[in-house]
Design a protein around this motif. Sequence first.
Motif, short mmCIF file in Angstrom:
data_model
loop_
_atom_site.label_atom_id
_atom_site.label_comp_id
_atom_site.label_asym_id
_atom_site.label_seq_id
_atom_site.Cartn_x
_atom_site.Cartn_y
_atom_site.Cartn_z
N THR A 114 0.92 -1.48 0.41
CA THR A 114 0.09 0.25 0.12
C THR A 114 0.95 1.06 0.13
O THR A 114 0.74 2.16 -1.10
CB THR A 114 -1.29 0.30 1.09
N THR A 150 3.90 1.03 -0.93
CA THR A 150 4.16 1.84 -2.75
C THR A 150 3.28 1.69 -3.09
O THR A 150 3.58 3.34 -4.49
CB THR A 150 4.80 -0.25 -2.69
N HIS A 151 2.35 1.60 -3.64
CA HIS A 151 0.83 1.68 -4.60
C HIS A 151 0.93 3.68 -3.96
O HIS A 151 0.22 4.43 -5.33
CB HIS A 151 -0.16 1.51 -4.32
N SER A 163 1.79 6.85 -6.96
CA SER A 163 0.10 7.56 -7.53
C SER A 163 0.28 8.78 -7.08
O SER A 163 -0.62 9.35 -7.51
CB SER A 163 -1.03 6.59 -6.83
N MET A 168 -5.59 -2.80 -7.76
CA MET A 168 -5.91 -1.70 -7.86
C MET A 168 -6.79 -2.01 -9.24
O MET A 168 -7.10 0.00 -9.94
CB MET A 168 -4.63 -1.28 -8.53
N ASP A 225 9.33 -0.37 -6.27
CA ASP A 225 8.59 0.17 -7.26
C ASP A 225 8.61 0.27 -8.49
O ASP A 225 7.72 -0.76 -9.52
CB ASP A 225 7.66 1.17 -7.52
#
Length: 360
Positions: free
Chosen positions: A55, A57-58, A62, A282, A345
């Motif tokens: 999470t 890394t997301h 983003s 995602m 990532d």
Amino acid sequence: MTAQTPTDTAISLPTTSRYAHVDGERTVAFGQEELSPPGAGQVIVRISHVGVCATDTHAYASGGFIPPAVFGHEWAGTVVAAGEGVTSVAVGDRVVASVGPACGTCAMCRSGVPEHCDTAFAEANGIDDDAPSHGAFAEHVTVTERRVRKALDELTDEQLGVVEPTAVTFHAVRRAGQRPGDVVVVQGAGPIGLLTAQHARAAGAGAVVISETSSARRDTARELGFDDVHDAGEDFRSRILELTDGLGADVVYECTGVAGLFQPSAELVRRGGTLALLGYPMTNSEVSYGDWQSRELTVIGSLAYTHADFLGAMRSIANGAVRTDPLVTGTVPLDELPALLAELDSGQTRHAKVLVTPNA
């Protein structure tokens, strides 16, 4: 490492604290904040270890799609100040990030389902009114007493840094209703998958079959005592059919979060069996509604945890049912967080679970 116990000596409170936050797509900034004494019902925690989650890394990739409090949510540390009315922990106590017990007043609690307390759910997702302004990629965090749980003395600081994902997977196996002797499949052998597999084994699974595309992660699964470990593909599917006389698994834990695997995962489940969803996709997923219905599958979604799950998670580590040490592949200081997130990532990393030590 040996277990560590709380200290009774006074702990001085610094005047400032440093923290990291996402300030744009694939950029991390460092901030400095003044540390004020905690308010009523609050504690200040000096962070020892904080795990880097997918999470996080997301959020990095983003530009921060998650609430600020969630960027660095797998944390443990020591209480250095406690406000008026705090009773469950004291200065010097080691604690882990948690959610509070069922509040008793929200709509879910009033309707008789405190297991799904709205207040605890909001805390788990960093969207309640008392959420901190940043997560625990920080030297200190100021949180409400509800957000901490006293640590078991038997656990090391490093083990405490992995309690939060252990609680996630403890919760999922409990929700799945797995029965003793069940044939269990775990799809994905990242930290969540390997913690799930260990909980499933402790819950009495008759067999645990693991699927993972990474050879390094397959090796880690074997180090944890799992022998039925396979690369994804037809050999893996054939093994499940062989093990179950062609019926399919009793329970499949989907831990990858890869949207395209949802239907293939369901097809590994026997008629009347259970598909438990842990990985968080995602993107949207396409599934065969008719297939799931005609085979009477039970599909269990699992997100986060309850207050009680943290005690179960800590006990699982303390009694050896769950080993966390093989999952931790690195420890880095706070300054190295941006480079680490870039590496994670990229998809080109040797790491499974990395712990950040903001005060090292």
